[in-house]
Design a protein around this motif. Structure first.
Motif, mmCIF file in Angstrom:
data_model
loop_
_atom_site.group_PDB
_atom_site.id
_atom_site.type_symbol
_atom_site.label_atom_id
_atom_site.label_comp_id
_atom_site.label_asym_id
_atom_site.label_seq_id
_atom_site.Cartn_x
_atom_site.Cartn_y
_atom_site.Cartn_z
ATOM 1 N N GLU A 1 0.957 -1.432 -0.132
ATOM 2 C CA GLU A 1 0.030 -0.067 0.162
ATOM 3 C C GLU A 1 0.862 1.206 0.094
ATOM 4 O O GLU A 1 0.786 2.136 -0.959
ATOM 5 C CB GLU A 1 -1.005 0.066 1.084
ATOM 6 C CG GLU A 1 -1.530 1.148 1.493
ATOM 7 C CD GLU A 1 -2.724 1.457 2.353
ATOM 8 O OE1 GLU A 1 -2.713 0.602 3.430
ATOM 9 O OE2 GLU A 1 -3.507 2.085 2.282
ATOM 10 N N ILE B 1 -0.791 -1.544 7.740
ATOM 11 C CA ILE B 1 -1.826 -1.339 8.612
ATOM 12 C C ILE B 1 -3.132 -1.036 7.779
ATOM 13 O O ILE B 1 -3.281 -0.225 7.336
ATOM 14 C CB ILE B 1 -1.510 0.036 9.650
ATOM 15 C CG1 ILE B 1 -0.030 -0.130 10.145
ATOM 16 C CG2 ILE B 1 -2.302 0.100 10.499
ATOM 17 C CD1 ILE B 1 0.323 0.818 11.124
ATOM 18 N N ASP B 2 -3.875 -1.828 8.208
ATOM 19 C CA ASP B 2 -5.432 -1.721 7.518
ATOM 20 C C ASP B 2 -6.207 -1.361 8.697
ATOM 21 O O ASP B 2 -6.359 -1.923 9.890
ATOM 22 C CB ASP B 2 -5.947 -3.241 7.155
ATOM 23 C CG ASP B 2 -7.147 -2.866 6.257
ATOM 24 O OD1 ASP B 2 -7.461 -1.910 5.801
ATOM 25 O OD2 ASP B 2 -8.362 -3.561 6.783
ATOM 26 N N GLY B 3 -6.833 -0.090 8.261
ATOM 27 C CA GLY B 3 -7.468 0.450 9.630
ATOM 28 C C GLY B 3 -6.681 1.578 10.070
ATOM 29 O O GLY B 3 -6.687 1.864 11.053
ATOM 30 N N THR B 4 -6.121 2.292 9.324
ATOM 31 C CA THR B 4 -5.153 3.415 9.668
ATOM 32 C C THR B 4 -6.095 4.549 10.471
ATOM 33 O O THR B 4 -5.244 4.879 11.484
ATOM 34 C CB THR B 4 -4.327 4.127 8.427
ATOM 35 O OG1 THR B 4 -3.655 2.973 7.653
ATOM 36 C CG2 THR B 4 -3.607 5.109 8.968
ATOM 37 N N GLU C 1 -17.611 -0.585 4.401
ATOM 38 C CA GLU C 1 -16.786 0.346 4.608
ATOM 39 C C GLU C 1 -17.156 1.589 3.694
ATOM 40 O O GLU C 1 -17.546 1.505 2.655
ATOM 41 C CB GLU C 1 -15.409 -0.026 4.321
ATOM 42 C CG GLU C 1 -14.950 -1.036 5.497
ATOM 43 C CD GLU C 1 -14.805 -0.339 7.051
ATOM 44 O OE1 GLU C 1 -14.582 1.041 7.140
ATOM 45 O OE2 GLU C 1 -15.127 -1.155 7.850
ATOM 46 N N ILE C 2 -16.924 2.584 4.286
ATOM 47 C CA ILE C 2 -17.325 3.986 3.309
ATOM 48 C C ILE C 2 -16.450 4.273 2.217
ATOM 49 O O ILE C 2 -16.738 4.704 1.155
ATOM 50 C CB ILE C 2 -17.364 5.187 4.473
ATOM 51 C CG1 ILE C 2 -18.142 4.845 5.695
ATOM 52 C CG2 ILE C 2 -17.748 6.524 3.614
ATOM 53 C CD1 ILE C 2 -18.118 5.852 6.664
ATOM 54 N N GLY D 1 -14.393 -0.196 10.165
ATOM 55 C CA GLY D 1 -13.249 0.687 9.696
ATOM 56 C C GLY D 1 -11.887 -0.046 9.267
ATOM 57 O O GLY D 1 -10.744 0.415 9.377
ATOM 58 N N GLN E 1 -18.316 -3.547 -0.692
ATOM 59 C CA GLN E 1 -17.662 -2.220 -0.777
ATOM 60 C C GLN E 1 -16.988 -1.782 -2.116
ATOM 61 O O GLN E 1 -16.609 -2.746 -2.912
ATOM 62 C CB GLN E 1 -16.240 -2.089 0.177
ATOM 63 C CG GLN E 1 -16.029 -0.613 0.644
ATOM 64 C CD GLN E 1 -14.399 -0.656 1.124
ATOM 65 O OE1 GLN E 1 -14.117 -1.539 1.843
ATOM 66 N NE2 GLN E 1 -13.791 0.488 1.237
ATOM 67 N N GLY F 1 -14.363 0.923 -3.407
ATOM 68 C CA GLY F 1 -13.210 1.914 -3.209
ATOM 69 C C GLY F 1 -12.084 1.222 -2.232
ATOM 70 O O GLY F 1 -10.949 1.986 -1.728
ATOM 71 N N LEU F 2 -11.982 -0.026 -1.924
ATOM 72 C CA LEU F 2 -11.075 -0.664 -1.189
ATOM 73 C C LEU F 2 -9.854 -0.959 -2.161
ATOM 74 O O LEU F 2 -10.076 -0.764 -3.491
ATOM 75 C CB LEU F 2 -11.365 -1.825 -0.279
ATOM 76 C CG LEU F 2 -11.882 -2.954 -1.155
ATOM 77 C CD1 LEU F 2 -12.362 -4.261 -0.109
ATOM 78 C CD2 LEU F 2 -13.119 -3.215 -2.323
ATOM 79 N N HIS F 3 -8.775 -1.675 -1.870
ATOM 80 C CA HIS F 3 -7.644 -1.804 -2.711
ATOM 81 C C HIS F 3 -7.400 -3.240 -2.646
ATOM 82 O O HIS F 3 -7.781 -3.866 -2.007
ATOM 83 C CB HIS F 3 -6.454 -1.122 -2.340
ATOM 84 C CG HIS F 3 -6.603 0.543 -2.470
ATOM 85 N ND1 HIS F 3 -6.534 1.117 -3.511
ATOM 86 C CD2 HIS F 3 -7.157 1.473 -1.454
ATOM 87 C CE1 HIS F 3 -6.651 2.495 -3.421
ATOM 88 N NE2 HIS F 3 -7.125 2.495 -2.257
ATOM 89 N N ASP G 1 -6.290 -4.560 0.405
ATOM 90 C CA ASP G 1 -7.491 -4.947 1.310
ATOM 91 C C ASP G 1 -8.213 -6.249 1.048
ATOM 92 O O ASP G 1 -8.852 -6.717 2.123
ATOM 93 C CB ASP G 1 -8.605 -4.028 1.240
ATOM 94 C CG ASP G 1 -7.799 -2.501 1.823
ATOM 95 O OD1 ASP G 1 -7.268 -2.470 2.535
ATOM 96 O OD2 ASP G 1 -8.289 -1.437 0.984
HETATM 97 C C1 IPD Z 1 -8.882 1.327 4.467
HETATM 98 C C2 IPD Z 1 -9.700 0.473 5.383
HETATM 99 C C3 IPD Z 1 -11.066 1.218 5.301
HETATM 100 C C4 IPD Z 1 -11.641 1.363 3.913
HETATM 101 C C5 IPD Z 1 -11.004 1.750 2.707
HETATM 102 C C6 IPD Z 1 -9.485 0.883 3.098
HETATM 103 P P1 IPD Z 1 -6.263 1.633 5.299
HETATM 104 O O1 IPD Z 1 -7.552 0.836 4.593
HETATM 105 O O2 IPD Z 1 -9.748 -0.795 5.449
HETATM 106 O O3 IPD Z 1 -11.964 0.967 6.211
HETATM 107 O O4 IPD Z 1 -12.798 1.824 3.894
HETATM 108 O O5 IPD Z 1 -11.376 1.301 1.751
HETATM 109 O O6 IPD Z 1 -8.444 1.223 2.074
HETATM 110 O O7 IPD Z 1 -6.066 2.671 4.333
HETATM 111 O O8 IPD Z 1 -6.619 1.887 6.613
HETATM 112 O O9 IPD Z 1 -5.152 0.725 5.011
#
Ligand code: IPD
Length: 268
Positions: A55, A77-80, A147-148, A179, A198, A200-202, A205
């Protein structure tokens, strides 16, 4: 966890230096970068020919595309945002793919100190105990997680809230936002939730979590109902085809740029 030290939990107690990436709500800290460097340098010693998608490396401009080569896909760190606020839903996620197929995944819940693992064809586990999805087929009995995402412009928010409203009107038992995409997906694998969706995640994730859910007996797919595309930034995961299919029918797509836009290549 590296060398038996919970580096992330230690970092939660320290002062955090927070900056933003793609949007004001897309956060990064020194700890994200440090943990990613630690993971990649440690793995590279043992696997010098493998490729890495991380990431923070990608955020720093390193290329991000999945090739047929053995590739580690890392969220340090997922959930930064949770990490910044000491909200106890933070994970380290590492998936491994060969020929674009996920072979195994590990997700470490840093606050609970639990380790979710799965290897293709060998099942999914949490601290060694076998995971099994709930098998719920009826959305009106389902607990759904989402997730948003990082975009908060009015159009994106209207689509996000519209999608959630449709599921609340189904009516699902509930919709939750914790989160952390990876830990939310682990809840589906563990049978504590019945579905996740969701936009918008990557790829970092999804990678480890997707194989953990499949190996726990669940389904993962694209939000259109087609096969999951790790670079697409969208996912539906569920305990059954029936619940996944219902969610797919409700969702209006939210546009996010693909992870591999610009034909970038993984870090070597
Ligand atoms: C994010 C978190 C968040 C989600 C984002 C992710 P990150 O990862 O999982 O809850 O809404 O789409 O990218 O930036 O905390 O590693």
């Amino acid at each position: 966890m590296l060398n038996d030290k919970n580096v992330v939990l230690e970092a939660v107690k320290q002062e955090k230096h927070v900056s933003t990436k793609s949007t004001p709500t897309d956060l990064v800290t020194e700890a994200d970068r440090l943990v990613e460097e630690l993971i990649i340098s440690t793995l590279r010693e043992s696997f010098p020919s493998h490729r890495f998608i991380g990431e923070e490396s990608c955020a720093a401009g390193e290329p991000c595309v999945l090739t047929d080569s053995p590739t580690w896909i890392i969220d340090p760190i997922d959930g930064t945002c949770n990490f910044v606020h000491s909200f106890p839903m933070v994970a380290v996620s590492i998936g491994f793919a060969v020929k674009k197929e996920l072979e195994f995944g590990v997700i470490y819940h840093c606050f609970e100190e639990t380790l979710y693992t799965a290897r293709k064809g060998h099942g999914a586990f949490c601290n060694g105990l076998r995971l099994q999805v709930s098998k719920e087929k009826d959305v009106s009995k389902a607990l759904i997680l989402t997730e948003i995402g990082a975009k908060r412009d009015p159009e994106t928010l209207a689509l996000f809230l519209g999608n959630m409203e449709k599921l609340l009107r189904a009516p699902a038992h509930g919709v939750r936002i914790i989160g952390s995409s990876t830990l939310a997906l682990c809840q589906v694998a563990a049978g504590a939730a019945d579905a996740y969706y969701q936009f918008g995640l990557h790829c970092w994730d999804m990678a480890a979590a997707a194989i953990i859910i499949r190996e726990a007996g669940g389904v993962v797919m694209d939000t259109s109902g087609g096969p999951l595309d790790l670079m697409s930034r969208r996912i539906v995961a569920a305990a059954s085809q029936e619940v996944a299919g219902f969610i797919v029918q409700q969702l209006k797509p939210i546009g996010y740029e693909r992870d591999d836009c610009g034909e970038r290549h993984a870090v070597r």
